[in-house]
Scaffold this motif. Structure first.
Motif, PDB file in Angstrom:
ATOM      1  N   SER A 155       0.953  -1.169  -0.644  1.00 52.11           N
ATOM      2  CA  SER A 155       0.042  -0.091   0.150  1.00 52.11           C
ATOM      3  C   SER A 155       0.688   1.010   0.047  1.00 52.11           C
ATOM      4  CB  SER A 155      -0.750   0.353   0.899  1.00 52.11           C
ATOM      5  OG  SER A 155      -1.602   1.050   1.612  1.00 52.11           O
ATOM      6  N   THR A 173      -0.531 -10.310   0.201  1.00 52.31           N
ATOM      7  CA  THR A 173      -1.518 -10.394  -1.212  1.00 52.31           C
ATOM      8  C   THR A 173      -2.227  -8.768  -0.679  1.00 52.31           C
ATOM      9  OG1 THR A 173      -4.149 -11.090  -1.634  1.00 52.31           O
ATOM     10  CG2 THR A 173      -3.836 -10.664   0.977  1.00 52.31           C
ATOM     11  N   ARG A 175      -5.362  -8.215  -1.347  1.00 54.97           N
ATOM     12  CA  ARG A 175      -7.131  -8.146  -1.490  1.00 54.97           C
ATOM     13  C   ARG A 175      -6.891  -9.385  -0.397  1.00 54.97           C
ATOM     14  NH1 ARG A 175      -7.461 -10.600  -7.864  1.00 54.97           N
ATOM     15  NH2 ARG A 175      -6.014 -12.740  -6.675  1.00 54.97           N
ATOM     16  N   HIS A 176      -8.459  -9.012   0.429  1.00 55.58           N
ATOM     17  CA  HIS A 176      -8.091  -9.760   1.492  1.00 55.58           C
ATOM     18  C   HIS A 176      -9.140 -10.782   0.429  1.00 55.58           C
ATOM     19  CE1 HIS A 176      -8.013 -10.701   5.242  1.00 55.58           C
ATOM     20  NE2 HIS A 176      -6.611 -10.731   5.170  1.00 55.58           N
ATOM     21  N   SER A 177      -9.602 -12.301   0.754  1.00 55.19           N
ATOM     22  CA  SER A 177      -9.982 -13.090  -0.221  1.00 55.19           C
ATOM     23  C   SER A 177     -10.937 -13.588   1.148  1.00 55.19           C
ATOM     24  CB  SER A 177      -9.576 -14.244  -0.707  1.00 55.19           C
ATOM     25  OG  SER A 177      -9.101 -15.389   1.133  1.00 55.19           O
ATOM     26  N   ASP A 285      -7.746  -3.697  -0.169  1.00 59.67           N
ATOM     27  CA  ASP A 285      -8.219  -4.203  -2.265  1.00 59.67           C
ATOM     28  C   ASP A 285      -7.400  -3.053  -2.735  1.00 59.67           C
ATOM     29  OD1 ASP A 285      -8.437  -5.153  -4.777  1.00 59.67           O
ATOM     30  OD2 ASP A 285     -11.047  -4.913  -4.129  1.00 59.67           O
ATOM     31  N   GLU A 288      -9.374  -2.224  -6.207  1.00 62.32           N
ATOM     32  CA  GLU A 288     -10.169  -1.808  -6.725  1.00 62.32           C
ATOM     33  C   GLU A 288      -9.815  -0.007  -5.854  1.00 62.32           C
ATOM     34  OE1 GLU A 288     -14.442  -1.715  -3.588  1.00 62.32           O
ATOM     35  OE2 GLU A 288     -12.674  -1.022  -2.543  1.00 62.32           O
ATOM     36  N   LEU A 294      -4.461  -3.797 -10.979  1.00 60.57           N
ATOM     37  CA  LEU A 294      -3.867  -3.947 -10.063  1.00 60.57           C
ATOM     38  C   LEU A 294      -2.446  -3.303 -10.536  1.00 60.57           C
ATOM     39  CD1 LEU A 294      -3.125  -4.176  -6.842  1.00 60.57           C
ATOM     40  CD2 LEU A 294      -1.975  -6.551  -7.475  1.00 60.57           C
ATOM     41  N   GLU A 324      -1.576 -15.358  -4.878  1.00 58.14           N
ATOM     42  CA  GLU A 324      -1.701 -14.191  -4.273  1.00 58.14           C
ATOM     43  C   GLU A 324      -0.667 -13.602  -4.635  1.00 58.14           C
ATOM     44  OE1 GLU A 324      -5.143 -12.909  -3.288  1.00 58.14           O
ATOM     45  OE2 GLU A 324      -5.395 -14.921  -3.015  1.00 58.14           O
TER      46      GLU A 324
ATOM     47  N   ARG B 236     -15.404 -10.717  -3.620  1.00 54.57           N
ATOM     48  CA  ARG B 236     -15.796  -9.713  -2.460  1.00 54.57           C
ATOM     49  C   ARG B 236     -16.773  -8.640  -3.108  1.00 54.57           C
ATOM     50  NH1 ARG B 236     -11.344  -7.464   0.635  1.00 54.57           N
ATOM     51  NH2 ARG B 236     -12.037  -5.569  -0.462  1.00 54.57           N
TER      52      ARG B 236
END
Lengths: 370, 370
Positions: A155, A173, A175-177, A285, A288, A294, A324, B236
């Motif tokens: 990030s 990762t 993003r969290h799955s 994410d 997003e 990404l 990931e 998600r």
């Protein structure tokens, strides 16, 4: 729950803008440093901690008295060599080891509790960037982290591309799955089901939601270990007995171990912080945040203008599996950013980044010193 | 929690001996049957249910009104064809749908609660064998089950080798692994942490340990699904909203789904039964019951004197992965028992045995009719 904190701390001079739209006023970031900062401030490494980690990276935890959580990796002559680097580790916003979080005083003088704003990993990183500003460190030699620490590293790279020359993201990762979110939701529901949680307003009460927090920790802890690792460590061995008790005691070693992990955790961690930090992770994410693609998060690193990246995954990590990391690597490739990637073999599952994996030591040292 | 039960039921004429050393007096087994029993009683198939299953295999559940849990597999013209077979499904001892369990009256007229003896899968099977005695069925055409149902099928084969001509064990294991035990222990701790649990003595109270039971169910439910399946089903995606709420509502569909699974479960299941049945599963180690070598559990089936076996696993089942079925197959091979084995590909994880997997239908029908 949390003892007086001997950390260094930095009071943010300005309100911290949050993804939720609010701004957090009067926030403090607690941190520790290890090793000397060079005169040109060019040798600073920021290490970001995981969900339940803290700034006590390479020194004893003030509550538990246990060694720092990454002492095997950080110290004089170690892979992150404090004879060479100035290592900074800060407690994230939302946590409970000195940085502002739900247990802290709100402007009305009472603990925030659930009035604390919901934060994101990017908000944590905004706090870290503000700390670096305060320390006068413009560009890090590297930002490093495993698990949620790796999320912060990615990030930071996405949102502050000039800020670090190297990004080392381990067992993580972008993003969290759905499965990641599901496990966290179980933990949150366990805490919120505890009558001692009192809608988060338990500070100053004799009883805190320890039972719920312990269950949350137990469920999460299973996801940090591999099935094979659990079998090797515990199998079906019994705990301090020669035969099954035909009762509900912890007959099996693995039960006893989990109970110990759960109850020990409640002595050092705040249940509301657990809610807020898991929420931040679930919200992660990075694609997003950057229009859905990404690669677009990492365009600031094209052609080596920004950072060099190194991604590390572990073959037995089923929480943030190799796929990931590979997803992040593909995005970095698409963005034209320099990246190396290795999947290491280790029996320990997700927790491998904290444990005895000599190959990881070599990767860390090689990437940081190179 | 449990409604009046329209099942058939059988009062065991003799005390049921238990692995824990006690004997359960006055036990009742509730069951359902589908399809006509042949005059020679040679067409009976016993289907064993999973942890939270019951005897309502192919007819509506009396509490929820939902279709039977295996209606896609059992019925006229279906893979287990009730035009051809007499299918029996009994609620296991320890459960809460009419068979004797912790919610039942003890000899003193009060509910057993935690005074109910700890039982094992073999004890459940002893109960089933007693029911078959009562029904006058000496030898089953087949015993069939998935998950804990498969454990019962294997245990019946190991302990009553003359009792079934075919053994079909799906998505199961002959022993609970450390990880299996760990997940169950989380669920038990969640229940026991609920103040409404009252050491198991909650019957007749207004409040029951629903919150703890719901958390237990949520944690377990994740293990029934595959990571890929969760991603495909939920990813998600947000629930009934276009943006994150920056709060602790169920923002994500997967959270909403889990909460629904948890709360719905408490309406049909008894928390103490959950404790006892998970304990029974954790205690399962068929090898240990037979001197430590799994092959020795199946010597009664050497050279086709006993049953033919069929083992089925699913490639995305991480609760009882293919390696566990293979372990059983190797033992059966070593014992000289006839066995076929197939790993099916399915996206649904452990729950595949309950879901739309046409290849499973063909295997079930082929094995039973062959």
């Amino acid at each position: 729950m949390t003892a007086p904190d001997p950390s260094l701390s930095y009071a943010l001079p300005a309100p911290l803008p949050l993804d939720g739209g609010q701004a957090l006023e009067g926030a403090t970031i607690a941190y520790q440093t290890y090793g000397k900062l060079a005169a040109d401030k060019g040798n600073a490494i920021l290490v970001c901690h995981a969900l339940t980690g803290d700034q006590y990276l390479a020194s004893a935890h003030p509550v538990t008295g246990k060694p720092g959580w990454w002492e095997r990796t950080v110290g004089p002559g170690k892979p992150i060599d404090t004879d060479r680097y100035h290592v900074i580790c800060a407690n994230v916003i939302g946590s409970c080891m000195g940085s502002t979080g739900p247990a802290s005083e709100a402007p009305d003088g009472k603990p925030w509790g659930m009035r604390f704003p919901v934060i994101t990993v990017r908000d944590m990183v905004r706090g870290l960037a503000a700390l670096l500003d305060g320390l006068g460190i413009e560009r890090l030699h590297a930002v490093v982290g495993g698990s949620m620490g790796g999320m912060q590293a990615l990030s930071l790279a996405a949102n502050f591309p000039e800020r670090a020359a190297r990004v080392l993201a381990i067992a993580t990762t972008a993003r969290h799955s759905a499965q990641n979110i599901a496990f966290h939701e179980v933990g949150r529901q366990a805490i919120m089901a505890d009558p001692n949680w009192r809608e988060g307003d338990y500070y100053g009460h004799d009883s805190t939601p320890d039972a719920g927090l312990a269950v949350a920790r137990m469920a999460a802890h299973i996801t940090y270990l591999s099935e094979a690792g659990l079998t090797e460590k515990f199998g079906r061995r019994l705990q301090d007995r020669s035969a099954k008790s035909f009762g509900f005691d912890a007959d099996f070693q693995v039960e006893s171990y989990l109970r110990y992990q759960g109850s020990g955790f409640t002595r050092r961690f705040d249940a509301n912080s657990y809610l807020y930090i898991t929420r931040a992770m679930d919200y992660l994410d990075i694609a997003e945040e950057h229009g859905g693609k990404l690669a677009d998060a990492f365009t600031g690193h094209a052609m080596g203008r920004g950072a060099r990246f190194c991604l590390v995954s572990f073959d037995t990590d089923w929480l943030y599996p190799t796929a990931e990391s590979r997803h992040v690597v593909h995005a970095l490739n698409a963005a034209g950013a320099p990246v190396s990637f290795v999947e290491l073999s280790s029996p320990f599952g997700h927790d491998s980044f904290l444990l005895d994996v000599p190959a990881l030591d070599r990767v860390v040292k090689g990437f940081l010193d190179g």
